[in-house]
Motif scaffolding. Sequence first.
Motif, PDB file in Angstrom:
ATOM      1  N   LEU A  20      19.191  73.782  47.844  1.00  0.00           N
ATOM      2  CA  LEU A  20      19.818  73.282  46.635  1.00  0.00           C
ATOM      3  C   LEU A  20      20.824  72.214  47.007  1.00  0.00           C
ATOM      4  CD1 LEU A  20      20.311  73.633  43.525  1.00  0.00           C
ATOM      5  CD2 LEU A  20      22.248  75.044  44.170  1.00  0.00           C
ATOM      6  N   MET A  21      20.771  71.099  46.305  1.00  0.00           N
ATOM      7  CA  MET A  21      21.782  70.081  46.548  1.00  0.00           C
ATOM      8  C   MET A  21      23.105  70.514  45.938  1.00  0.00           C
ATOM      9  SD  MET A  21      19.641  66.604  45.883  1.00  0.00           S
ATOM     10  CE  MET A  21      21.109  65.622  45.995  1.00  0.00           C
ATOM     11  N   ILE A  22      24.185  70.214  46.652  1.00  0.00           N
ATOM     12  CA  ILE A  22      25.508  70.547  46.148  1.00  0.00           C
ATOM     13  C   ILE A  22      25.724  69.836  44.816  1.00  0.00           C
ATOM     14  CG2 ILE A  22      27.968  70.116  46.543  1.00  0.00           C
ATOM     15  CD1 ILE A  22      27.501  70.746  49.429  1.00  0.00           C
ATOM     16  N   GLY A  23      26.324  70.501  43.893  1.00  0.00           N
ATOM     17  CA  GLY A  23      26.605  69.890  42.610  1.00  0.00           C
ATOM     18  C   GLY A  23      26.520  70.898  41.491  1.00  0.00           C
ATOM     19  N   ILE A  28      32.987  69.856  57.946  1.00  0.00           N
ATOM     20  CA  ILE A  28      33.988  69.982  56.886  1.00  0.00           C
ATOM     21  C   ILE A  28      33.759  68.874  55.859  1.00  0.00           C
ATOM     22  CG2 ILE A  28      36.452  69.975  56.354  1.00  0.00           C
ATOM     23  CD1 ILE A  28      36.944  71.077  59.164  1.00  0.00           C
ATOM     24  N   ASN A  29      33.526  69.267  54.627  1.00  0.00           N
ATOM     25  CA  ASN A  29      33.197  68.339  53.549  1.00  0.00           C
ATOM     26  C   ASN A  29      34.489  67.815  52.919  1.00  0.00           C
ATOM     27  OD1 ASN A  29      32.208  66.945  51.385  1.00  0.00           O
ATOM     28  ND2 ASN A  29      31.072  68.645  50.496  1.00  0.00           N
ATOM     29  N   LEU A  30      34.714  66.508  53.043  1.00  0.00           N
ATOM     30  CA  LEU A  30      35.934  65.892  52.532  1.00  0.00           C
ATOM     31  C   LEU A  30      35.666  65.028  51.307  1.00  0.00           C
ATOM     32  CD1 LEU A  30      37.615  64.806  55.898  1.00  0.00           C
ATOM     33  CD2 LEU A  30      37.990  66.910  54.594  1.00  0.00           C
ATOM     34  N   VAL A  31      34.493  65.189  50.691  1.00  0.00           N
ATOM     35  CA  VAL A  31      34.138  64.347  49.545  1.00  0.00           C
ATOM     36  C   VAL A  31      35.174  64.471  48.429  1.00  0.00           C
ATOM     37  CG1 VAL A  31      32.442  63.968  47.717  1.00  0.00           C
ATOM     38  CG2 VAL A  31      31.677  64.361  50.064  1.00  0.00           C
ATOM     39  N   GLY A  32      35.652  65.673  48.172  1.00  0.00           N
ATOM     40  CA  GLY A  32      36.634  65.874  47.103  1.00  0.00           C
ATOM     41  C   GLY A  32      38.035  66.100  47.620  1.00  0.00           C
ATOM     42  N   ALA A  33      38.304  65.646  48.859  1.00  0.00           N
ATOM     43  CA  ALA A  33      39.563  66.006  49.516  1.00  0.00           C
ATOM     44  C   ALA A  33      40.674  64.985  49.334  1.00  0.00           C
ATOM     45  CB  ALA A  33      39.324  66.235  51.014  1.00  0.00           C
ATOM     46  N   GLY A  43      44.460  59.054  53.514  1.00  0.00           N
ATOM     47  CA  GLY A  43      43.841  60.136  54.274  1.00  0.00           C
ATOM     48  C   GLY A  43      42.974  61.015  53.401  1.00  0.00           C
ATOM     49  N   PRO A  44      42.619  62.192  53.913  1.00  0.00           N
ATOM     50  CA  PRO A  44      43.227  62.820  55.095  1.00  0.00           C
ATOM     51  C   PRO A  44      42.546  62.417  56.406  1.00  0.00           C
ATOM     52  CG  PRO A  44      41.668  64.335  54.113  1.00  0.00           C
ATOM     53  CD  PRO A  44      41.674  63.114  53.246  1.00  0.00           C
ATOM     54  N   THR A  45      43.342  62.452  57.462  1.00  0.00           N
ATOM     55  CA  THR A  45      42.774  62.468  58.803  1.00  0.00           C
ATOM     56  C   THR A  45      42.623  63.931  59.209  1.00  0.00           C
ATOM     57  OG1 THR A  45      44.977  62.391  59.822  1.00  0.00           O
ATOM     58  CG2 THR A  45      43.864  60.280  59.405  1.00  0.00           C
ATOM     59  N   ILE A  46      41.637  64.206  60.057  1.00  0.00           N
ATOM     60  CA  ILE A  46      41.394  65.602  60.433  1.00  0.00           C
ATOM     61  C   ILE A  46      41.213  65.709  61.934  1.00  0.00           C
ATOM     62  CG2 ILE A  46      38.931  65.333  59.888  1.00  0.00           C
ATOM     63  CD1 ILE A  46      38.923  68.339  59.165  1.00  0.00           C
ATOM     64  N   LEU A  67      22.694  75.596  50.392  1.00  0.00           N
ATOM     65  CA  LEU A  67      23.280  74.458  49.685  1.00  0.00           C
ATOM     66  C   LEU A  67      23.266  73.229  50.575  1.00  0.00           C
ATOM     67  CD1 LEU A  67      26.332  76.327  48.149  1.00  0.00           C
ATOM     68  CD2 LEU A  67      24.239  75.664  46.963  1.00  0.00           C
ATOM     69  N   MET A  68      22.410  72.262  50.245  1.00  0.00           N
ATOM     70  CA  MET A  68      22.374  71.024  51.004  1.00  0.00           C
ATOM     71  C   MET A  68      23.609  70.178  50.721  1.00  0.00           C
ATOM     72  SD  MET A  68      18.521  69.543  51.270  1.00  0.00           S
ATOM     73  CE  MET A  68      18.194  69.384  49.519  1.00  0.00           C
ATOM     74  N   ASN A  69      24.053  69.457  51.745  1.00  0.00           N
ATOM     75  CA  ASN A  69      25.136  68.497  51.603  1.00  0.00           C
ATOM     76  C   ASN A  69      24.507  67.114  51.465  1.00  0.00           C
ATOM     77  OD1 ASN A  69      27.238  66.674  51.925  1.00  0.00           O
ATOM     78  ND2 ASN A  69      28.289  67.913  53.465  1.00  0.00           N
ATOM     79  N   PRO A  70      24.465  66.521  50.256  1.00  0.00           N
ATOM     80  CA  PRO A  70      23.781  65.244  50.085  1.00  0.00           C
ATOM     81  C   PRO A  70      24.515  64.066  50.701  1.00  0.00           C
ATOM     82  CG  PRO A  70      24.841  65.902  48.040  1.00  0.00           C
ATOM     83  CD  PRO A  70      25.011  67.051  48.997  1.00  0.00           C
ATOM     84  N   SER A  71      25.810  64.221  50.998  1.00  0.00           N
ATOM     85  CA  SER A  71      26.579  63.121  51.568  1.00  0.00           C
ATOM     86  C   SER A  71      26.576  63.131  53.090  1.00  0.00           C
ATOM     87  CB  SER A  71      28.021  63.170  51.053  1.00  0.00           C
ATOM     88  OG  SER A  71      28.664  64.354  51.477  1.00  0.00           O
ATOM     89  N   ASN A  72      26.121  64.204  53.707  1.00  0.00           N
ATOM     90  CA  ASN A  72      26.065  64.294  55.171  1.00  0.00           C
ATOM     91  C   ASN A  72      24.863  65.148  55.551  1.00  0.00           C
ATOM     92  OD1 ASN A  72      26.561  64.250  57.900  1.00  0.00           O
ATOM     93  ND2 ASN A  72      28.408  65.491  57.818  1.00  0.00           N
ATOM     94  N   SER A  73      23.677  64.557  55.447  1.00  0.00           N
ATOM     95  CA  SER A  73      22.442  65.317  55.637  1.00  0.00           C
ATOM     96  C   SER A  73      22.287  65.864  57.050  1.00  0.00           C
ATOM     97  CB  SER A  73      21.234  64.428  55.302  1.00  0.00           C
ATOM     98  OG  SER A  73      21.244  64.070  53.936  1.00  0.00           O
ATOM     99  N   ALA A  74      22.990  65.287  58.021  1.00  0.00           N
ATOM    100  CA  ALA A  74      22.863  65.741  59.403  1.00  0.00           C
ATOM    101  C   ALA A  74      23.321  67.172  59.601  1.00  0.00           C
ATOM    102  CB  ALA A  74      23.648  64.814  60.336  1.00  0.00           C
ATOM    103  N   VAL A  75      24.085  67.732  58.641  1.00  0.00           N
ATOM    104  CA  VAL A  75      24.550  69.121  58.767  1.00  0.00           C
ATOM    105  C   VAL A  75      23.653  70.094  58.014  1.00  0.00           C
ATOM    106  CG1 VAL A  75      26.920  68.338  59.056  1.00  0.00           C
ATOM    107  CG2 VAL A  75      26.134  69.012  56.781  1.00  0.00           C
ATOM    108  N   ASN A  76      22.586  69.602  57.360  1.00  0.00           N
ATOM    109  CA  ASN A  76      21.649  70.475  56.645  1.00  0.00           C
ATOM    110  C   ASN A  76      20.614  71.025  57.633  1.00  0.00           C
ATOM    111  OD1 ASN A  76      22.986  69.753  54.283  1.00  0.00           O
ATOM    112  ND2 ASN A  76      21.544  68.121  53.795  1.00  0.00           N
ATOM    113  N   VAL A  77      21.059  71.873  58.522  1.00  0.00           N
ATOM    114  CA  VAL A  77      20.263  72.274  59.683  1.00  0.00           C
ATOM    115  C   VAL A  77      19.598  73.630  59.476  1.00  0.00           C
ATOM    116  CG1 VAL A  77      20.373  72.858  62.144  1.00  0.00           C
ATOM    117  CG2 VAL A  77      21.637  70.888  61.267  1.00  0.00           C
ATOM    118  N   TYR A  78      18.323  73.686  59.879  1.00  0.00           N
ATOM    119  CA  TYR A  78      17.577  74.945  59.937  1.00  0.00           C
ATOM    120  C   TYR A  78      17.277  75.286  61.394  1.00  0.00           C
ATOM    121  CZ  TYR A  78      16.537  75.567  54.960  1.00  0.00           C
ATOM    122  OH  TYR A  78      16.634  75.803  53.629  1.00  0.00           O
TER     123      TYR A  78
END
Length: 338
Positions: free
Chosen positions: A17-20, A89-94, A101-104, A201-212
């Motif tokens: 599922l895509m996040i949203g 760490i998803n910072l889309v809404g951060a 920032g933020p810097t992390i 839950l897929m992360n549509p903004s950073n697909s590289a972390v959608n790992v199986y």
Amino acid sequence: MMGKAFRWLYLLSTFLLMIGQAISLSMVSAKSLKDSGIEVGISMTDPISSQQKVTTVISIQGSEDEMSIGSKVIVNIPGSTVQSGVEGINLVGAGLQGFDGPTITKVGDNYQLVYVKNSESVAGGEQATISWTSPGWYPGDEPGEVESTIKYEDAQDTSKNASDSTQSNTKGTLSPAKPDFGKWTMMAKTDDIPNYKGVALMNPSNSAVNVYDLPVNYGNKKMSNATVKDVLPADTHFVYPGISVQTDLKTTNNIRILKLNGSGFTNVTDQFAGGIKVNGRTLSVDFGNAMNDGSAYVVEYAVAPDDGQTPTTYGVKANSAELNYMDSEVILNKPPLR
């Protein structure tokens, strides 16, 4: 089947599922109010279960002229609850309006996010959301009670400083198992979507972390002529897996093969490069006789939604994988023909 013992294992459907979509989370919160009128607050999912989407919500309130330019908001989230490091760490809404920032960075046992007040004029309060996926914990292996903190540090007047913290319990929910074949995910999962369980839950903004991860032969059988096949759902495609259960990120055709080595893994993708085939949404890996000695492996990949897909158009979809092998032990122990 030419008189040979031939076995198939089918994996139950796994959902994407895509996040949203709206997800109901249990949150706890507390706040600290100073005489200056500057107030900060923080809340976090509680309890935090294995491989769950974890959400922290932060807030800061106070009149604009009370906050000095260069002042900082510093948030610490417990590293033990983050599965995939900074990249996970998803910072889309951060973002916080009025702050850069933020810097992390990783600071000790925590991931620290730092916001710096700029000259932008903001009235009222601001709120931001940070999310990530928790690790897979077996019962008894979870880190116990964890804490997230927030503090406001004024650049000119320390009497304006404010802070808050929140605690969450952690729950190990994985069942120890040694499957011949399975399908695990490094994505957050939820049971909050009606009529579905264990939706990833897929992360549509950073697909590289959608790992199986597909564990193969964790039961240490003696397998020969072993092949793995996986077909992605419509409207998705394979992408580079930017995180892993180990540190060597080498791939072939965006597929990574790992060999179980004691309690860790060794990247052996090069060893099977000739047997890794990707054709559109279909993946196949030919292990040949590599598991004749009972060795165990993991097939690792990431998945992304096709361009133009949204949570509404994509919804929830299922895909499945299969393992095909011959049981070497049965063949070797077969009585002679008479």
